[in-house]
Design a protein around this motif. Structure first.
Motif, PDB file in Angstrom:
ATOM      1  N   ASN A  87      -8.094 -13.041   7.250  1.00  0.00           N
ATOM      2  CA  ASN A  87      -8.221 -11.938   8.200  1.00  0.00           C
ATOM      3  C   ASN A  87      -9.436 -12.107   9.103  1.00  0.00           C
ATOM      4  O   ASN A  87      -9.382 -11.801  10.299  1.00  0.00           O
ATOM      5  CB  ASN A  87      -8.257 -10.602   7.472  1.00  0.00           C
ATOM      6  CG  ASN A  87      -6.894 -10.211   6.946  1.00  0.00           C
ATOM      7  OD1 ASN A  87      -5.871 -10.774   7.329  1.00  0.00           O
ATOM      8  ND2 ASN A  87      -6.861  -9.245   6.045  1.00  0.00           N
TER       9      ASN A  87
ATOM     10  N   TYR B 157     -10.745 -14.969  10.021  1.00  0.00           N
ATOM     11  CA  TYR B 157     -10.377 -16.026  10.957  1.00  0.00           C
ATOM     12  C   TYR B 157      -9.414 -15.500  12.029  1.00  0.00           C
ATOM     13  O   TYR B 157      -9.600 -15.732  13.222  1.00  0.00           O
ATOM     14  CB  TYR B 157      -9.734 -17.187  10.184  1.00  0.00           C
ATOM     15  CG  TYR B 157      -9.272 -18.323  11.057  1.00  0.00           C
ATOM     16  CD1 TYR B 157     -10.166 -19.299  11.491  1.00  0.00           C
ATOM     17  CD2 TYR B 157      -7.940 -18.424  11.448  1.00  0.00           C
ATOM     18  CE1 TYR B 157      -9.741 -20.353  12.294  1.00  0.00           C
ATOM     19  CE2 TYR B 157      -7.513 -19.468  12.250  1.00  0.00           C
ATOM     20  CZ  TYR B 157      -8.416 -20.426  12.672  1.00  0.00           C
ATOM     21  OH  TYR B 157      -7.987 -21.454  13.474  1.00  0.00           O
ATOM     22  N   ASN B 158      -8.360 -14.812  11.596  1.00  0.00           N
ATOM     23  CA  ASN B 158      -7.358 -14.296  12.527  1.00  0.00           C
ATOM     24  C   ASN B 158      -7.950 -13.300  13.516  1.00  0.00           C
ATOM     25  O   ASN B 158      -7.529 -13.257  14.676  1.00  0.00           O
ATOM     26  CB  ASN B 158      -6.200 -13.657  11.768  1.00  0.00           C
ATOM     27  CG  ASN B 158      -5.316 -14.682  11.096  1.00  0.00           C
ATOM     28  OD1 ASN B 158      -5.550 -15.884  11.180  1.00  0.00           O
ATOM     29  ND2 ASN B 158      -4.297 -14.201  10.402  1.00  0.00           N
TER      30      ASN B 158
ATOM     31  N   ARG C 285     -10.799 -13.189  15.005  1.00  0.00           N
ATOM     32  CA  ARG C 285     -11.427 -13.844  16.174  1.00  0.00           C
ATOM     33  C   ARG C 285     -10.372 -14.192  17.217  1.00  0.00           C
ATOM     34  O   ARG C 285     -10.549 -13.941  18.410  1.00  0.00           O
ATOM     35  CB  ARG C 285     -12.182 -15.102  15.745  1.00  0.00           C
ATOM     36  CG  ARG C 285     -13.467 -14.826  14.990  1.00  0.00           C
ATOM     37  CD  ARG C 285     -14.306 -16.087  14.828  1.00  0.00           C
ATOM     38  NE  ARG C 285     -13.639 -17.139  14.080  1.00  0.00           N
ATOM     39  CZ  ARG C 285     -13.787 -17.351  12.778  1.00  0.00           C
ATOM     40  NH1 ARG C 285     -14.587 -16.578  12.071  1.00  0.00           N
ATOM     41  NH2 ARG C 285     -13.152 -18.326  12.183  1.00  0.00           N
ATOM     42  N   HIS C 286      -9.268 -14.772  16.780  1.00  0.00           N
ATOM     43  CA  HIS C 286      -8.201 -15.162  17.706  1.00  0.00           C
ATOM     44  C   HIS C 286      -7.476 -13.939  18.266  1.00  0.00           C
ATOM     45  O   HIS C 286      -7.094 -13.925  19.443  1.00  0.00           O
ATOM     46  CB  HIS C 286      -7.222 -16.105  17.011  1.00  0.00           C
ATOM     47  CG  HIS C 286      -7.851 -17.414  16.649  1.00  0.00           C
ATOM     48  ND1 HIS C 286      -8.105 -18.396  17.570  1.00  0.00           N
ATOM     49  CD2 HIS C 286      -8.295 -17.882  15.462  1.00  0.00           C
ATOM     50  CE1 HIS C 286      -8.675 -19.427  16.976  1.00  0.00           C
ATOM     51  NE2 HIS C 286      -8.795 -19.137  15.690  1.00  0.00           N
ATOM     52  N   PHE C 287      -7.280 -12.937  17.433  1.00  0.00           N
ATOM     53  CA  PHE C 287      -6.637 -11.699  17.871  1.00  0.00           C
ATOM     54  C   PHE C 287      -7.459 -11.051  18.983  1.00  0.00           C
ATOM     55  O   PHE C 287      -6.924 -10.669  20.031  1.00  0.00           O
ATOM     56  CB  PHE C 287      -6.489 -10.740  16.675  1.00  0.00           C
ATOM     57  CG  PHE C 287      -5.838  -9.429  17.021  1.00  0.00           C
ATOM     58  CD1 PHE C 287      -4.451  -9.320  17.044  1.00  0.00           C
ATOM     59  CD2 PHE C 287      -6.596  -8.298  17.302  1.00  0.00           C
ATOM     60  CE1 PHE C 287      -3.840  -8.110  17.352  1.00  0.00           C
ATOM     61  CE2 PHE C 287      -5.997  -7.099  17.609  1.00  0.00           C
ATOM     62  CZ  PHE C 287      -4.614  -6.998  17.635  1.00  0.00           C
TER      63      PHE C 287
ATOM     64  N   GLN D 149       0.367 -13.525  22.394  1.00  0.00           N
ATOM     65  CA  GLN D 149      -0.526 -14.402  21.631  1.00  0.00           C
ATOM     66  C   GLN D 149      -1.201 -13.608  20.502  1.00  0.00           C
ATOM     67  O   GLN D 149      -1.346 -14.109  19.389  1.00  0.00           O
ATOM     68  CB  GLN D 149      -1.583 -15.019  22.556  1.00  0.00           C
ATOM     69  CG  GLN D 149      -2.453 -16.053  21.898  1.00  0.00           C
ATOM     70  CD  GLN D 149      -1.713 -17.318  21.495  1.00  0.00           C
ATOM     71  OE1 GLN D 149      -0.709 -17.689  22.084  1.00  0.00           O
ATOM     72  NE2 GLN D 149      -2.194 -17.970  20.464  1.00  0.00           N
TER      73      GLN D 149
ATOM     74  N   PHE E 266       0.496 -13.327  17.077  1.00  0.00           N
ATOM     75  CA  PHE E 266       0.450 -14.462  16.155  1.00  0.00           C
ATOM     76  C   PHE E 266      -0.736 -14.378  15.194  1.00  0.00           C
ATOM     77  O   PHE E 266      -0.801 -15.131  14.231  1.00  0.00           O
ATOM     78  CB  PHE E 266       0.362 -15.790  16.915  1.00  0.00           C
ATOM     79  CG  PHE E 266       1.564 -16.078  17.768  1.00  0.00           C
ATOM     80  CD1 PHE E 266       2.851 -16.031  17.247  1.00  0.00           C
ATOM     81  CD2 PHE E 266       1.414 -16.387  19.107  1.00  0.00           C
ATOM     82  CE1 PHE E 266       3.963 -16.299  18.035  1.00  0.00           C
ATOM     83  CE2 PHE E 266       2.518 -16.652  19.906  1.00  0.00           C
ATOM     84  CZ  PHE E 266       3.789 -16.616  19.370  1.00  0.00           C
ATOM     85  N   TRP E 267      -1.692 -13.500  15.479  1.00  0.00           N
ATOM     86  CA  TRP E 267      -2.953 -13.465  14.727  1.00  0.00           C
ATOM     87  C   TRP E 267      -3.171 -12.131  14.025  1.00  0.00           C
ATOM     88  O   TRP E 267      -4.287 -11.681  13.845  1.00  0.00           O
ATOM     89  CB  TRP E 267      -4.128 -13.777  15.667  1.00  0.00           C
ATOM     90  CG  TRP E 267      -3.991 -15.126  16.257  1.00  0.00           C
ATOM     91  CD1 TRP E 267      -3.574 -15.439  17.526  1.00  0.00           C
ATOM     92  CD2 TRP E 267      -4.226 -16.368  15.604  1.00  0.00           C
ATOM     93  NE1 TRP E 267      -3.545 -16.795  17.696  1.00  0.00           N
ATOM     94  CE2 TRP E 267      -3.943 -17.393  16.529  1.00  0.00           C
ATOM     95  CE3 TRP E 267      -4.654 -16.719  14.324  1.00  0.00           C
ATOM     96  CZ2 TRP E 267      -4.074 -18.739  16.212  1.00  0.00           C
ATOM     97  CZ3 TRP E 267      -4.785 -18.055  14.015  1.00  0.00           C
ATOM     98  CH2 TRP E 267      -4.494 -19.042  14.953  1.00  0.00           C
ATOM     99  N   GLN E 268      -2.104 -11.518  13.570  1.00  0.00           N
ATOM    100  CA  GLN E 268      -2.224 -10.235  12.892  1.00  0.00           C
ATOM    101  C   GLN E 268      -2.843 -10.392  11.505  1.00  0.00           C
ATOM    102  O   GLN E 268      -2.776 -11.451  10.899  1.00  0.00           O
ATOM    103  CB  GLN E 268      -0.854  -9.574  12.787  1.00  0.00           C
ATOM    104  CG  GLN E 268      -0.288  -9.255  14.169  1.00  0.00           C
ATOM    105  CD  GLN E 268       0.945  -8.433  14.091  1.00  0.00           C
ATOM    106  OE1 GLN E 268       0.910  -7.340  13.541  1.00  0.00           O
ATOM    107  NE2 GLN E 268       2.031  -8.936  14.645  1.00  0.00           N
TER     108      GLN E 268
END
Length: 157
Positions: free
Chosen positions: A59, A61-62, A64-66, A77, A80-82
């Protein structure tokens, strides 16, 4: 289930259960895994504490991308990062990986192969429950024809 597959899967599960018992690990997730690439089956076991740690790491890691995707206005996009709202099913991150791993013979892989795996695991699920300090939270998982984790279920009450 063919008797050949049944005996084979029963032996792998019995050996894995004995190993888990010897380690005195409280089972949170017990997965019967078909490693398609190397032609083997094995068992992977996780604890509640390890699963929580892995989910927290995922979570983090995700997120940051979210956040980057949202800041860029890209909801596709971002989807994909939920966050993971449950537990880890990433078998390679489990506390015990490839317990009782055994090579399989190509002749054993037929239309009933994965059904036989699920049936074998269902057959020993009550014994696995005794290895958990919280059987009501225990999940069992099994590979499918196309997925490392294709079937997931809990114990009946």
């Amino acid at each position: 289930m063919t008797s050949r597959n049944q005996a084979y899967f029963d032996a792998v599960l019995k050996a894995a259960i004995a190993e888990v018992k010897s380690k005195k690990i409280s089972v949170f997730t017990f997965a019967f895994y078909h490693d398609h690439e190397s032609g083997a089956v094995s068992v992977c076991v996780d604890t509640e504490e390890n699963s929580a740690r892995i989910v927290h790491s995922m979570n983090k890691y995700n997120l940051r991308h979210f956040q980057k995707a949202v800041a860029a206005g890209n909801l596709q996009q971002a989807s994909f990062w939920q966050a993971n709202v449950g537990r880890s099913l990433s078998l390679g991150d489990f506390v015990m990986v490839n317990v009782a791993r055994a090579d399989i013979e190509e002749l054993m892989i037929d239309k009933q192969f994965h059904l036989s795996m699920v049936q074998a695991l269902v057959h020993v699920q009550d014994e696995i429950a005794t290895l958990s300090s919280n059987p009501e939270l225990l999940l069992l998982a099994c590979s499918s024809e196309n997925s490392e984790v294709g079937y997931v279920w809990s114990l009946p009450e």
